[in-house]
Design a protein around this motif. Sequence first.
Motif, short mmCIF file in Angstrom:
data_model
loop_
_atom_site.label_atom_id
_atom_site.label_comp_id
_atom_site.label_asym_id
_atom_site.label_seq_id
_atom_site.Cartn_x
_atom_site.Cartn_y
_atom_site.Cartn_z
N GLU A 91 0.84 -1.20 0.00
CA GLU A 91 0.00 0.00 0.00
C GLU A 91 0.88 1.25 0.00
O GLU A 91 2.00 1.24 0.51
CB GLU A 91 -0.91 0.01 1.22
N LEU A 92 0.35 2.32 -0.57
CA LEU A 92 1.12 3.56 -0.68
C LEU A 92 1.58 4.07 0.68
O LEU A 92 2.74 4.46 0.85
CB LEU A 92 0.30 4.64 -1.40
N ASP A 93 0.70 4.09 1.66
CA ASP A 93 1.07 4.62 2.98
C ASP A 93 2.20 3.80 3.61
O ASP A 93 3.08 4.36 4.28
CB ASP A 93 -0.15 4.63 3.91
N THR A 146 1.77 15.56 -8.57
CA THR A 146 0.62 14.64 -8.59
C THR A 146 0.95 13.44 -9.47
O THR A 146 1.40 13.60 -10.60
CB THR A 146 -0.63 15.34 -9.14
N CYS A 147 0.73 12.24 -8.94
CA CYS A 147 0.93 11.02 -9.71
C CYS A 147 -0.41 10.64 -10.33
O CYS A 147 -1.34 10.23 -9.64
CB CYS A 147 1.43 9.90 -8.80
N THR A 181 -1.01 8.25 -12.55
CA THR A 181 -1.16 6.80 -12.50
C THR A 181 0.22 6.16 -12.39
O THR A 181 1.22 6.73 -12.83
CB THR A 181 -1.88 6.26 -13.75
N TRP A 235 -3.23 1.80 -6.19
CA TRP A 235 -3.11 3.08 -5.51
C TRP A 235 -4.15 4.08 -6.00
O TRP A 235 -4.40 5.10 -5.36
CB TRP A 235 -1.72 3.67 -5.72
N THR A 245 -5.71 6.87 -8.89
CA THR A 245 -5.22 7.92 -9.79
C THR A 245 -5.21 9.27 -9.08
O THR A 245 -5.81 9.44 -8.02
CB THR A 245 -6.09 8.01 -11.05
N ASP A 246 -4.48 10.20 -9.71
CA ASP A 246 -4.40 11.58 -9.20
C ASP A 246 -3.99 11.62 -7.72
O ASP A 246 -4.62 12.26 -6.88
CB ASP A 246 -5.73 12.32 -9.39
N ILE A 247 -2.90 10.94 -7.43
CA ILE A 247 -2.40 10.87 -6.05
C ILE A 247 -1.54 12.12 -5.76
O ILE A 247 -0.59 12.40 -6.50
CB ILE A 247 -1.52 9.63 -5.85
N LEU A 280 1.12 13.00 -4.52
CA LEU A 280 2.33 12.34 -4.01
C LEU A 280 3.27 13.31 -3.30
O LEU A 280 3.77 13.03 -2.20
CB LEU A 280 3.05 11.66 -5.18
N LYS A 336 2.01 14.34 0.09
CA LYS A 336 2.18 13.25 1.06
C LYS A 336 3.63 13.13 1.51
O LYS A 336 3.91 12.91 2.70
CB LYS A 336 1.71 11.93 0.43
#
Length: 198
Positions: free
Chosen positions: A124-126, A167-168, A170, A177, A179-181, A183, A186
């Motif tokens: 997971e991203l976190d 912003t990621c 994808t 994860w 879309t439009d993360i 990043l 964070k």
Amino acid sequence: MNAEVVMKKNSLNKLKNRNRQDVLEVVRANGPIPIADIADRTSLSKVTVNKILDFYTNEGVVAAIGKGESTEDGGKRPSLFAFNPDYRTVFCAKIDEVQILAALTNLNGDILASHTIIYDRQTELDDLLLSIQEAFYLLLKRQKRDASTCIGAAFGWIGVIDPETGTCFTSPHFSHWGTDIPLLDKLKKLFPPEMDVH
């Protein structure tokens, strides 16, 4: 304090900062270098250069590293000054589909310590972000440094990322994860606020 005094003070501060910057650039590009040569290259007086070098040596940015050769006329051997690349550090991390390659470098880009973290594509991203933060503090600990000595962090990611906002859109290896993360936002939360994070 009237407007004229404020303008004069601001002008003097700008001049002082520009002189400091000029001296630092000369030392960084040409060190080890004596005061006389710095004065020649910056068109500043030796007295001014000496005051600026006192400021930088007290801060640890510049170091006196020995003596140069005497001139043909003889006399005292001049002190030589050089940029201290270990004054501050930079944290770097490359994140690909199976591992994080993290490193702490000095200001010349020399690697002081490195660490590799292996993970799988279901991470997971976190959890991945937490691993990056842990790597940062681990490398600082190895070097016996405080977080305040690190001026910035730079990251390389696999994915379609907006270079302006971080912003990621994808990530081909981490579709779960979403879309439009945000990043970069964070990542910034993982590090001290004074650090420059990219």
